[in-house]
Design an enzyme around this catalytic site. Sequence first.
Site, PDB file in Angstrom:
ATOM      1  N   ASP A 193       0.832  -1.220   0.000  1.00 39.04           N
ATOM      2  CA  ASP A 193       0.000   0.000   0.000  1.00 39.04           C
ATOM      3  C   ASP A 193       0.866   1.271   0.000  1.00 39.04           C
ATOM      4  O   ASP A 193       1.658   1.484   0.897  1.00 39.04           O
ATOM      5  CB  ASP A 193      -0.887  -0.063   1.258  1.00 39.04           C
ATOM      6  N   HIS A 367      -3.800   4.511   6.581  1.00 48.51           N
ATOM      7  CA  HIS A 367      -2.731   3.992   5.727  1.00 48.51           C
ATOM      8  C   HIS A 367      -1.355   4.270   6.334  1.00 48.51           C
ATOM      9  O   HIS A 367      -1.106   5.359   6.860  1.00 48.51           O
ATOM     10  CB  HIS A 367      -2.807   4.627   4.336  1.00 48.51           C
TER      11      HIS A 367
HETATM   12 ZN   LIG Z   1      -8.122   1.403  -0.591  1.00 50.64          ZN
HETATM   13 ZN   LIG Z   2      -9.240   0.833   2.528  1.00 48.85          ZN
END
Ligand SMILES: [Zn+2]
Ligand SMILES: [Zn+2]
Length: 554
Positions: A193, A367
């Site tokens: 990510d 994130h």
């Molecule tokens: Zn996402």
């Molecule tokens: Zn997500």
Amino acid sequence: MPDPVVVTFLGGLGEIGRNCACIEVDGRIMLLDVGLMFPDIDMLGIDLVLPDFTYLRENAGRIDGCIATHGHEDHVGGLSFLLRDLSFPIYGSALTLGLARHRIDEAGLLDRTELVPVRDGERRRIGAFDVEFIPVTHSVPHGFATAFHTPQGTILHTGDFKLDLTPVDGRLTDLARIGAIAKDTGIRLLLSDSTNADEPGHARSEKAVGKVLYDLFHAHEGRRIVIACFASHIHRVQQIIDAALAFDRTVATLGMSMKKNVRLARSMGLLHVPDTKLVDIEDVGDLDPSRVCVISTGSQGEPMSALSLMASSDNRWIKIGPEDTVILSSHPIPGNEANVSKVIDGMTRLGAEVVHSGIDDVHATGHAKQEELKTLLSIAQPEWFTPVHGEYRHLTSHARLARLMGVPDERVLVCEDGDQLLLTDNGVTRGQKVPAGYLYVDGIVGDVGQGVLRDRRVLAEEGVVVVVVTVDAQSGAIITGPEIITRGWVYAPEAEDLLDECADEVRKAVQAAFDGDVPVDIETLQRHVRKAAGKFVSDRTRRRPMIVPVVMEA
Ligand SMILES: [Zn+2]
Ligand SMILES: [Zn+2]
């Protein structure tokens, strides 16, 4: 020599949204998320954007299933569209499947779609695939990283994640398991990510937001509190409820998705609020406002959301005034800043006190930031690395981090939508390109192409001029018209002279065509009409509306 294992990226690399990838082992395909993307403002009238499904349609017979990493729309929101044409089972945590099923149900596809719940840490054989589901922390509970143990080594896909060491539900990212895989078989390819790869430091723990919310509820005692966050952010909703209960408030939800998700999470035992402390929004008016907390959708300023309607005094249930405190427990996603600021402005005009992420720490990202990404890289020790989930600049920032953490330059492969990677005995190489354009959806049909969008842009910016004329082509005479009808070019009642002159020009052009040496057909006449009207409009107004000639035979 075993067949190459193939990874194909269909979305999410080069944009935030419509995440979708395929993993191919022994010629079989496992999908990894089928998400959607919300449109930019220049995509006029578009409701949402999907991955290009061409590759999946062409290989439909080889698809064995889809793994849903977590319940966000950018990962599961496209499934209900793909499932119209194809059929396959979906694997994910019970909550992920619960969130995904709303749309699949709405599309009437639930009875022919198998939803298979998997548990934290479970390792499962699905046909040719040996898949392991590893818990990760994120802004929706029960997300997974996915390890594919393949004949070409282990591919680890992180899913959306952060390394929250004090998650609200105590369910940690299982770094120990990732470390064990790295030690045991090694990780051949890491897909990670990149959303916050530009951001230095660590993401704050979700728990830290709980403390801020508690303090805000304390500071705003005696006032009604309306607070907005993402409806799928169950942990945030829980922390809001905890703060509300601590100050003896009753909670009401506002907005369809908030109501649905609260019901779902409560039924699964993931969200705790006593029945006596939850009321319907219709009944909020009967309560002492200072004893109420309204949890609303619309934290991104979505124009038709409950919060936006409140800000313009159009909400049925809640009228905002000087006695209210409005908290936006969120951060605008790039592109939504203007809408969010409109909401804040509207609330302020109504006299409310507004608290948002620019004022107080009422939000934490879901994130991983740079230090967390580096931590993961150091634990996973991947042989090869490809950043996923991000705009191009996020991907390149993440690639830089990987190099910094010792992944050799030639083993860091930045890919974009449509790229393919082949894992063979000789390493990881780039494969062919597959179609990966935007699939625009308006209403329920995904047939809006670039041409339609171009037309909409012209119509939106310049308007349309329709020229209607009826002729007798045989005798070469104009029977009725030309009549000029316009929307968006000039304001017709004030521009009658202009419309008359335009009609004159068109009449002359049609007559000239009839007077020529060669006989003319309707199509040729239409070309003449378009040209004459277009030239007149451009000469007289320097505008370029869409010209639609309609020539009819009497
Ligand atoms: Zn996402
Ligand atoms: Zn997500």
